[in-house]
Design an enzyme around this catalytic site. Sequence first.
Site, PDB file in Angstrom:
ATOM      1  N   GLU A 119     -85.191 -12.733  37.770  1.00  0.00           N
ATOM      2  CA  GLU A 119     -85.661 -13.736  38.841  1.00  0.00           C
ATOM      3  C   GLU A 119     -84.537 -13.439  40.365  1.00  0.00           C
ATOM      4  O   GLU A 119     -85.092 -13.723  41.096  1.00  0.00           O
ATOM      5  CB  GLU A 119     -85.335 -15.202  38.468  1.00  0.00           C
ATOM      6  N   THR A 176     -96.006 -15.189  37.835  1.00  0.00           N
ATOM      7  CA  THR A 176     -94.699 -15.234  37.490  1.00  0.00           C
ATOM      8  C   THR A 176     -94.042 -14.207  36.378  1.00  0.00           C
ATOM      9  O   THR A 176     -93.049 -14.388  36.186  1.00  0.00           O
ATOM     10  CB  THR A 176     -94.571 -16.812  36.660  1.00  0.00           C
ATOM     11  N   ASP A 236     -89.796 -24.529  36.049  1.00  0.00           N
ATOM     12  CA  ASP A 236     -89.847 -23.626  37.246  1.00  0.00           C
ATOM     13  C   ASP A 236     -91.348 -23.154  37.579  1.00  0.00           C
ATOM     14  O   ASP A 236     -91.661 -23.300  38.631  1.00  0.00           O
ATOM     15  CB  ASP A 236     -88.935 -22.390  36.813  1.00  0.00           C
ATOM     16  N   ARG A 274     -98.312 -12.839  30.453  1.00  0.00           N
ATOM     17  CA  ARG A 274     -97.768 -11.570  30.269  1.00  0.00           C
ATOM     18  C   ARG A 274     -99.261 -10.757  30.120  1.00  0.00           C
ATOM     19  O   ARG A 274     -99.411  -9.658  30.639  1.00  0.00           O
ATOM     20  CB  ARG A 274     -97.063 -11.359  28.905  1.00  0.00           C
ATOM     21  N   GLU A 330     -97.071 -17.735  27.090  1.00  0.00           N
ATOM     22  CA  GLU A 330     -96.542 -16.373  27.327  1.00  0.00           C
ATOM     23  C   GLU A 330     -97.865 -15.417  27.175  1.00  0.00           C
ATOM     24  O   GLU A 330     -97.764 -14.415  28.040  1.00  0.00           O
ATOM     25  CB  GLU A 330     -95.920 -16.226  25.802  1.00  0.00           C
TER      26      GLU A 330
END
Length: 454
Positions: free
Chosen positions: A361, A445, A245, A122, A118
């Site tokens: 998404e 992502t 993913d 981010r 994370e």
Amino acid sequence: MLVLFACAAAWAGCASKTGTLPDEGGKNADDTPVTREQVREEFRHAWNGYKQYAWGHDELKPLSKGYKDWYQEPLLMTPVDALDTMIIMGLTAEAREDKELIVSSLSFDQDMEVLHFELCIRLLGGLLSAYELDGDQRLLDLAVDLADRMIPVFDSPTGMPYRMVNLKTGKASGAVSGPAQVGTYILEYGTLSRLTGNPVYYDRAKRALTALYERRSQIGLVGSAIDVNRGWWLVGDSSVGGGIDSYYEYLLKGSLLFNDPDLMAMWEGSISAINAHLADDSAAGLWYGHAGMNSGRRTAATFGALDAFFPAALALGGDLGRAARLEDSCYRMWTLAGIEPEMMDYRKMKVVFGPYPLRPEIIESAYYLYHYTGDDKYRRMGYVFFNSTVKYCRTEAGYAALADVRAKAKSDAMPSYFLAETLKYYYLLFAEPGEFNFDNVIFNTEAHPLFKNR
Ligand code: DMJ
């Protein structure tokens, strides 16, 4: 920054054509046109809520008008995630104030255990992208400091990273991981290598990706949980959804961002196995379900909001046919209950898990397809997505996730990716021709654009 906004080449082929929205389930959907100015205003609404009630903290709680911090000390998740969106939207005053908060108060010198995945997507991604757009050295310094504190996670016997790391001591922990948490680092760490001239970041991330790829099954699939100490699979369920993913996403995007033929070979090996064993192509449309990683046998006919990144990946990989058909299916998923559920059964066309945590998404995929095809249908899908998000999720203080799309009950959360990704992809989907050069960048992502060839 100028290069990004000046080049019109990205929009070649985007002359307006018309397409139709899929009929099924979409009859009453509100496809009233939306402009990028409206998206910008909704971004300001969400940001103002953060400013008023959560300033200096990680995330806004939009119902109780409070804040949430992920750990003992705030790491400014929302401000860092949101900064490049402000720059792209031309929100100069907001970007200036946000950057001041970040450079004056963000410190990674904290004795606390954090999730490497994370923080990488981010914070590291957000700082690098903002640095590339803005040029302020202090943003790059923060990114280097963060990466140097986190890089001990890669010191496992297999080279696959542990899940957690203490930012002060560098102590890594959490040997049970999954493909996304093992293989979603090459874009951020690779960009850091490019910007600093230090190859160690790229090498660690690539070694992790390679170690995971080498553990694929004989039919070319990966499972969903792996022990990074021993390199053994713990759960063999395979899909393109949550937990797996972005491993696939980073094989493809890493190969394109860094011109790396090894990564391209791994993507090609993976996508053929995915299409052979996970694709579920029937009269009901194209979906991607779950299967055993060794047998390839179907284990579940479920698809969800996280899987909806896959049309974008297919489009970026050159398979526009499957990308378009899968985005049509995603549109049906959205319109099943009027807004997107976290998970559905695509054979029964039934919601099986009802939250909508403001995910991006499906919009990301509409944006990619609009970019590649110029078909107006994808903007009209975007209108439906945006109008229902405003209708069901807007609150006085910002935007709230939904606890269940069937009852439309709200929950007290506005994840930072709503400002990093969801609103950014809406803005880009409705942007003016030539405003943003898609072909100059690869989005991480978390929708942080990282430059190619600089
Ligand atoms: C984001 O943090 C990233 O896109 C991640 O890869 C998956 N989940 C969220 C958004 O849904």
